[in-house]
Design an enzyme around this catalytic site. Structure first.
Site, PDB file in Angstrom:
ATOM      1  CD  GLU A   1       0.171  -1.345   3.310  1.00  0.00           C
ATOM      2  OE1 GLU A   1       0.345  -2.318   2.448  1.00  0.00           O
ATOM      3  OE2 GLU A   1       0.220  -1.551   4.408  1.00  0.00           O
TER       4      GLU A   1
ATOM      5  CD  GLU B   1      -1.987  -5.633   6.330  1.00  0.00           C
ATOM      6  OE1 GLU B   1      -3.009  -5.750   5.616  1.00  0.00           O
ATOM      7  OE2 GLU B   1      -0.955  -4.927   5.860  1.00  0.00           O
TER       8      GLU B   1
ATOM      9  CG  HIS C   1      -3.339  -0.982   3.764  1.00  0.00           C
ATOM     10  ND1 HIS C   1      -3.222  -1.190   5.104  1.00  0.00           N
ATOM     11  CD2 HIS C   1      -3.320  -1.969   3.152  1.00  0.00           C
ATOM     12  CE1 HIS C   1      -3.142  -2.355   5.355  1.00  0.00           C
ATOM     13  NE2 HIS C   1      -2.953  -3.101   4.254  1.00  0.00           N
TER      14      HIS C   1
ATOM     15  CG  ASP D   1       9.761  -9.109   6.875  1.00  0.00           C
ATOM     16  OD1 ASP D   1       8.864  -8.295   6.808  1.00  0.00           O
ATOM     17  OD2 ASP D   1      10.668  -9.020   5.824  1.00  0.00           O
TER      18      ASP D   1
ATOM     19  CE1 TYR E   1      -2.888  -8.869   5.387  1.00  0.00           C
ATOM     20  CE2 TYR E   1      -1.701  -9.925   6.761  1.00  0.00           C
ATOM     21  CZ  TYR E   1      -1.740  -9.238   5.696  1.00  0.00           C
ATOM     22  OH  TYR E   1      -0.690  -8.622   5.174  1.00  0.00           O
TER      23      TYR E   1
ATOM     24  CG  HIS F   1      -5.870  -5.583   1.337  1.00  0.00           C
ATOM     25  ND1 HIS F   1      -6.449  -6.372   2.668  1.00  0.00           N
ATOM     26  CD2 HIS F   1      -4.507  -5.357   1.728  1.00  0.00           C
ATOM     27  CE1 HIS F   1      -5.448  -6.251   3.341  1.00  0.00           C
ATOM     28  NE2 HIS F   1      -4.275  -5.892   2.791  1.00  0.00           N
ATOM     29  CD  GLU F   2      -2.197  -3.930  -0.765  1.00  0.00           C
ATOM     30  OE1 GLU F   2      -2.057  -3.154   0.192  1.00  0.00           O
ATOM     31  OE2 GLU F   2      -2.076  -5.162  -0.724  1.00  0.00           O
TER      32      GLU F   2
HETATM   33  N1  BES Z   1       1.004  -4.392   3.681  1.00  0.00           N
HETATM   34  C1  BES Z   1       0.778  -5.998   3.157  1.00  0.00           C
HETATM   35  C2  BES Z   1       2.139  -6.307   2.895  1.00  0.00           C
HETATM   36  C3  BES Z   1       3.030  -6.633   3.557  1.00  0.00           C
HETATM   37  C4  BES Z   1       2.734  -7.021   5.199  1.00  0.00           C
HETATM   38  C5  BES Z   1       4.442  -6.558   3.633  1.00  0.00           C
HETATM   39  C6  BES Z   1       3.652  -7.339   6.077  1.00  0.00           C
HETATM   40  C7  BES Z   1       5.221  -6.464   4.403  1.00  0.00           C
HETATM   41  C8  BES Z   1       5.076  -7.028   5.726  1.00  0.00           C
HETATM   42  C9  BES Z   1      -0.045  -5.630   2.175  1.00  0.00           C
HETATM   43  O1  BES Z   1      -1.275  -4.703   2.407  1.00  0.00           O
HETATM   44  C10 BES Z   1      -0.994  -7.215   2.142  1.00  0.00           C
HETATM   45  O2  BES Z   1      -1.613  -7.277   3.102  1.00  0.00           O
HETATM   46  N2  BES Z   1      -1.008  -7.746   0.867  1.00  0.00           N
HETATM   47  C11 BES Z   1      -1.406  -8.933   0.795  1.00  0.00           C
HETATM   48  C12 BES Z   1      -2.579  -8.829  -0.252  1.00  0.00           C
HETATM   49  C13 BES Z   1      -3.924  -8.926   0.532  1.00  0.00           C
HETATM   50  C14 BES Z   1      -5.134  -8.760  -0.578  1.00  0.00           C
HETATM   51  C15 BES Z   1      -3.977  -9.698   1.670  1.00  0.00           C
HETATM   52  C16 BES Z   1      -0.580  -9.836   0.013  1.00  0.00           C
HETATM   53  O3  BES Z   1       0.395  -9.385  -0.402  1.00  0.00           O
HETATM   54  O4  BES Z   1      -0.779 -10.970  -0.088  1.00  0.00           O
HETATM   55 ZN    ZN Z   2      -2.661  -5.218   3.967  1.00  0.00          ZN
END
Ligand code: BES
Ligand code: ZN
Length: 675
Positions: free
Chosen positions: A343, A390, A371, A445, A453, A367-368
């Site tokens: 995001e 999340e 954010h 990470d 989520y 989703h993004e």
């Molecule tokens: N912000 C997250 C990605 C993220 C989380 C990067 C933790 C680094 C550390 C992003 O918004 C996200 O949640 N992406 C998901 C997609 C979503 C539709 C659930 C993904 O990448 O799968």
């Molecule tokens: Zn996210």
């Protein structure tokens, strides 16, 4: 395991020695020069154990970047000039503590308006934390032995700096935030590509700053692109100034000078949202304040897939308050992008694996986009509060999908999410099942699970049910207003919830057990979501499993992606290869292009030992770098006793994966270099 000296450790060691050669420490530090400023008196929930920064004493508030992106050496070099705020309680002799990882620091100076800049002494070393404060500071090692949280850059005599310090630095070619792609790794095949991914704690590997989501900064940048084959490449950032668009003040961004780009982000953001990409990019508007960037080969497909973006923005604004960032654009990255989406403000980064051709995977855009309210506007103060980002976003995502695509689709996605959550809860340690998690000593990470989520979103769904949708929407709108452009803790959220919702409606509040939602493992009782369409899929799946229906008699012609995913999810883990083959022959599943369906299917074929999909699996794993797909597939191979095969494929694919995916996969499979 063989010990290997990696470049990252070398830079670190040189930093320690270089730093030690410098003089000019204060008396207090001479007693124990290697000790960070105490955190003992700070409010517990606000301590960020993933940053070495000392914002409670001196806080970075603006970052001015002059960057040279060099595709030949695969480095970014330049200066970061930081504007600083000193807290009234800050002792005069305090040092400035910044985060770095693998950065080479060339110089640190205090610029003097109208005079020669003064060099400031600095050191780059992991300090000794006193035992009694151990739990308040970063701790822990990555799979290669390097510190998870990098190495603090401690700038001394900062009192001379009059609120501004300029750091000249260079990134390491294996900076964890950066992926440098060869032309062969792109859609066009002709130009190199670079992108950053700063969340959670990777900003420090390309910019020296206080890399904590509680430390918001504005930024500006001038970016120069150098190296062979870079003529015509464009740089874009999570800021105003991207080519093809108008600036917030209505002025059109100037046509970029060849190889030179300038940007500014005037709203304070957490450092993990600073983002940069460079590649052969084209732009297509999707309306007057939205658009998409992609390589020329993908731009048409991207513009088609994301056509509903303006409608998504409109409905989110109507329900939850204004979109406060000016433009909303998307950038489609090459397939090695380790996430589905990121995001980055004003410019969401997205995997090309959502270009399914039928808009069936655009809940990722919802989703993004969401954010922009939950996460970018109101931000988790520490990574222990990640669910505030999340969980809220996953809840808003489903509300957007309901408004734009209807309740049927939103319910299907809710049921799929809950199934996934239950599966994951059955395997997670109890400590990882709580929303307000404790990530001390761990890499944030490695803790991206469906708990923040989907358990987070279910909590909000239960609040909506208890207080009614209108009342809850008002509450959310008020929450985004109250905390706009701030970073908050779970405790602050909780107080706001009690003050603004629970106390006004004690009757409804009694239906919510806050403590078990926020601090306990497992899933509190919920209103079970249902989907008529998925129930129909279940009936067919059962009939086929019971042998009452042949595979070719399954009525799949109107199935959406969500129904396919549910069908595959309904298959038992021990489905034998012969039955997997029946499905494949009737439904041609190995040939499917939709990446979500392909991933779910391939997992089934691995568990069954169904060899006919092997070539497809190899191709999938060597061309796609999205961690969400890689992890379950490699894990399934390990579980199925195919560790050798997994390692063979991994050895081939690893050079093409992103550092973040590599870190997770090295933990699962071992670093091939260590065998
Ligand atoms: N912000 C997250 C990605 C993220 C989380 C990067 C933790 C680094 C550390 C992003 O918004 C996200 O949640 N992406 C998901 C997609 C979503 C539709 C659930 C993904 O990448 O799968
Ligand atoms: Zn996210």
């Amino acid at each position: 395991m063989r010990m290997r000296i990696r470049p990252i450790l070398l830079v670190w060691a040189i930093g320690v020695i270089g730093g030690m050669a410098l003089q000019g420490r204060s008396a207090a530090q001479d007693e124990n020069p290697n000790r960070p400023p105490s955190r003992a008196g700070l409010p517990p929930g606000q301590v960020d154990v993933h940053s070495w920064g000392n914002p409670h004493q001196i806080r970075v508030r603006h970052v001015s970047l002059r960057l040279r992106v060099d595709f030949e050496s695969r480095t970014i070099s330049g200066t970061a000039t930081l504007d600083l705020d000193r807290s009234p309680e800050c002792p005069p002799e305090a040092d400035l503590w910044l985060d770095t990882r693998g950065l080479a620091i060339r110089s640190v100076v205090a610029p003097r308006p109208g005079g020669e800049p003064v060099s400031l002494p600095f050191r780059l070393e992991v300090p000794q934390v006193p035992e009694e404060e151990r739990l308040l500071f970063p701790s822990g090692a990555r799979s290669d032995g390097s510190p998870i949280h990098g190495t603090p850059l401690v700038i001394e005599s900062i009192g001379q700096a009059e609120g501004r310090v300029a750091i000249a630095f260079e990134t390491s070619p294996d900076a964890s935030a950066l992926q440098w792609l060869t032309p062969a790794q792109t859609a066009g095949g002709r130009s190199p590509f670079l992108f950053s991914q700063s969340q959670a704690i990777h900003a420090r590997s390309w910019i020296p700053l206080q890399d904590s989501p509680g430390v918001r900064v504005t930024y500006d940048a001038i970016v120069e692109v150098a190296g062979p084959g870079v003529a015509g490449l464009k740089a874009v950032m999570s800021a105003d100034g991207n080519f093809g668009t108008s600036r917030a003040d209505g002025r059109r961004a100037p046509e970029p000078e060849p190889g030179r780009f300038s940007f500014s982000m005037e709203r304070p953001i957490p450092p993990y949202l600073i983002a940069l990409a460079v590649g052969d990019l084209e732009f297509r508007p999707l309306g007057d304040r939205a658009g998409v960037y992609a390589e020329p080969a993908l731009i048409e497909a991207a513009a088609f897939e994301f056509a509903d973006t303006p409608a998504m923005i409109a409905t989110t604004e109507e329900r939850f308050g204004p979109y406060r960032w000016g433009r909303y654009d998307l950038l489609v990255l090459p397939p090695s992008f380790p996430f589905g989406g990121m995001e980055n403000p004003m410019l969401t980064f997205a995997t090309p694996t959502i270009l399914a051709g039928d808009r069936s995977l655009v809940s990722l855009v919802a989703h993004e986009l969401a954010h922009s309210w939950s996460g970018n506007l109101v931000t988790n103060a520490t990574w222990d509060d990640f669910w505030l980002n999340e969980g809220f976003t996953s809840y808003l995502e489903r509300r957007i999908i309901e408004d734009v695509f209807g309740a049927d689709r939103a319910e299907m996605e809710q049921v799929l999410a809950l199934d996934g959550l239950r599966d994951e809860l059955s395997e997670l340690d109890e400590r990882d099942q709580v929303l307000h998690i404790d990530l001390w000593g761990r890499d944030p990470d490695e803790n991206v699970t469906s708990v923040p989520y989907d358990k987070g979103a279910l909590f909000l769904r239960e609040l909506e049910r208890a207080f009614g949708r209108d009342r809850f929407d008002d509450f959310l709108r008020g929450y985004f207003d109250r905390f706009a452009f701030q970073s908050i803790t779970t405790g602050q959220f909780e107080r706001h919830l009690v003050d603004h919702l629970f106390e006004a409606e004690p009757e409804a509040a009694r239906r919510i057990d806050l403590r078990s939602w926020l601090d306990a493992p497992g899933l509190p009782p919920i209103d079970e979501p249902t989907s008529g369409r998925l129930a129909a899929v279940d009936r067919q799946a059962k009939a086929w499993l019971a042998g009452d229906l042949e595979a070719r008699e399954l009525d799949t012609k109107d199935w959406s992606t969500q129904e396919w995913l549910h069908f595959l999810g309904a298959m038992p883990a021990d489905l034998p290869a012969s039955r997997v083959g029946e499905l494949d022959r009737a439904l041609m599943l190995t040939q499917r292009g939709n990446a979500e369906i392909a991933c779910a299917w391939l997992e089934l074929t691995i568990r069954a030992g169904y060899g006919e999909a092997d070539a497809r699996l190899d191709r999938f794993l060597t061309t796609i770098g999205r961690r969400k797909f890689l992890m379950p597939l490699y894990k399934a191979m390990v579980d199925a006793g195919q560790l050798d095969r997994a390692r063979t494929i991994y050895a081939m694919a690893r050079p093409k994966y992103h550092p973040i995916a590599v870190e997770s996969l090295d933990l699962l499979l071992g670093d091939p270099g260590d065998r």
